[in-house]
Motif scaffolding. Structure first.
Motif, mmCIF file in Angstrom:
data_model
loop_
_atom_site.group_PDB
_atom_site.id
_atom_site.type_symbol
_atom_site.label_atom_id
_atom_site.label_comp_id
_atom_site.label_asym_id
_atom_site.label_seq_id
_atom_site.Cartn_x
_atom_site.Cartn_y
_atom_site.Cartn_z
ATOM 1 N N LYS A 40 55.065 -53.558 -2.934
ATOM 2 C CA LYS A 40 55.574 -53.935 -1.611
ATOM 3 C C LYS A 40 54.579 -53.523 -0.532
ATOM 4 N N ALA A 41 53.984 -52.342 -0.691
ATOM 5 C CA ALA A 41 52.969 -51.897 0.268
ATOM 6 C C ALA A 41 51.781 -52.849 0.271
ATOM 7 N N LEU A 42 51.475 -53.431 -0.872
ATOM 8 C CA LEU A 42 50.357 -54.373 -0.975
ATOM 9 C C LEU A 42 50.758 -55.799 -0.620
ATOM 10 N N ARG A 47 47.978 -55.194 5.307
ATOM 11 C CA ARG A 47 47.753 -54.011 4.468
ATOM 12 C C ARG A 47 46.778 -54.307 3.341
ATOM 13 N N LEU A 48 46.849 -55.501 2.782
ATOM 14 C CA LEU A 48 45.914 -55.871 1.734
ATOM 15 C C LEU A 48 44.488 -55.929 2.282
ATOM 16 N N ARG A 49 44.324 -56.475 3.469
ATOM 17 C CA ARG A 49 42.995 -56.501 4.107
ATOM 18 C C ARG A 49 42.519 -55.092 4.433
ATOM 19 N N LEU A 50 43.418 -54.247 4.939
ATOM 20 C CA LEU A 50 43.041 -52.860 5.234
ATOM 21 C C LEU A 50 42.553 -52.156 3.972
ATOM 22 N N LEU A 51 43.307 -52.312 2.880
ATOM 23 C CA LEU A 51 42.904 -51.682 1.624
ATOM 24 C C LEU A 51 41.541 -52.204 1.181
ATOM 25 N N SER A 52 41.324 -53.486 1.318
ATOM 26 C CA SER A 52 40.044 -54.080 0.940
ATOM 27 C C SER A 52 38.898 -53.554 1.811
ATOM 28 N N GLN A 75 46.709 -50.896 18.097
ATOM 29 C CA GLN A 75 46.378 -49.708 17.316
ATOM 30 C C GLN A 75 47.605 -49.078 16.656
ATOM 31 N N PRO A 76 48.756 -48.962 17.340
ATOM 32 C CA PRO A 76 49.928 -48.395 16.657
ATOM 33 C C PRO A 76 50.375 -49.212 15.437
ATOM 34 N N THR A 77 50.201 -50.522 15.488
ATOM 35 C CA THR A 77 50.559 -51.366 14.351
ATOM 36 C C THR A 77 49.633 -51.104 13.168
ATOM 37 N N ILE A 78 48.342 -50.985 13.439
ATOM 38 C CA ILE A 78 47.368 -50.658 12.390
ATOM 39 C C ILE A 78 47.706 -49.293 11.796
ATOM 40 N N SER A 79 48.012 -48.330 12.636
ATOM 41 C CA SER A 79 48.372 -46.993 12.154
ATOM 42 C C SER A 79 49.611 -47.031 11.271
ATOM 43 N N HIS A 80 50.573 -47.855 11.629
ATOM 44 C CA HIS A 80 51.782 -47.998 10.820
ATOM 45 C C HIS A 80 51.438 -48.540 9.426
ATOM 46 N N HIS A 81 50.616 -49.583 9.375
ATOM 47 C CA HIS A 81 50.217 -50.154 8.091
ATOM 48 C C HIS A 81 49.445 -49.134 7.253
ATOM 49 N N LEU A 85 50.356 -47.543 3.441
ATOM 50 C CA LEU A 85 49.406 -47.483 2.331
ATOM 51 C C LEU A 85 49.221 -46.051 1.847
ATOM 52 N N ARG A 86 49.187 -45.124 2.782
ATOM 53 C CA ARG A 86 49.033 -43.702 2.438
ATOM 54 C C ARG A 86 50.269 -43.198 1.697
ATOM 55 N N GLN A 87 51.459 -43.559 2.158
ATOM 56 C CA GLN A 87 52.696 -43.131 1.501
ATOM 57 C C GLN A 87 52.816 -43.710 0.095
ATOM 58 N N ALA A 88 52.255 -44.884 -0.121
ATOM 59 C CA ALA A 88 52.283 -45.500 -1.442
ATOM 60 C C ALA A 88 51.238 -44.896 -2.376
ATOM 61 N N GLY A 89 50.398 -44.009 -1.846
ATOM 62 C CA GLY A 89 49.386 -43.353 -2.666
ATOM 63 C C GLY A 89 48.140 -44.180 -2.889
#
Length: 153
Positions: A40-42, A47-52, A75-81, A85-89
């Motif tokens: 779900k996080a992905l 979030r997928l682009r951020l991870l990439s 910026q707050p939206t990016i921080s939320h995403h 991702l961080r909470q999902a490990g």
């Protein structure tokens, strides 16, 4: 997404031994719920682009100040995403002064890959899962499809 904490997938060292892949055994309810939260996080394109962006960064880490301009989001939206991702490990973070630096947690992505990896086939079994390979080569690897007929690799 709810404000609940997402579990970090497979923190124990015996993860591969205790948790078979998705394609080797049916998932129990608890394991399916764990995996669903990570997927779900992905499941969001941002979030997928951020991870990439984080994973492909030379040096293995990137400052949030470099991530934010890559999106047409506040910026707050990016921080939320990033938080999800961080909470999902999937990523880890470290604060340095006023900036936060993010890096991939490769153990988590390796575990996700292992969950989706098909088990190795016995050498005497043709095709996928005992079936015959398609005549058009669809079951072949990209290297096998690209090789001329009769070529030895």
């Amino acid at each position: 997404m709810s404000k609940q904490e997402l579990p970090v997938l497979g923190q124990d060292a015996d993860f591969a031994d205790c948790c078979p892949g998705l394609l080797t055994a049916p998932l129990d309810g608890e394991r399916a719920a764990e995996l669903a939260t990570v997927f779900k996080a992905l499941g969001d394109p941002v979030r997928l682009r951020l991870l990439s962006l984080i994973a492909s960064r030379a040096g293995g880490e990137v400052c949030v100040c470099e991530l934010t301009p890559a999106f047409d989001l506040a910026q707050p939206t990016i921080s939320h995403h990033l938080k999800l991702l961080r909470q999902a490990g999937l990523i880890a973070s470290e604060r340095r002064g006023t900036w936060v630096y993010y890096r991939l947690v490769p153990e988590t992505t390796d575990r996700l890959a292992a969950v989706l990896t098909r088990p190795a086939e016995p050498a005497d079994t043709p095709g996928a899962y005992g079936g015959d390979a398609p005549a058009d080569g669809a079951g072949a690897s990209p290297a096998e499809r690209a090789a001329p007929a009769g070529a030895v690799s």
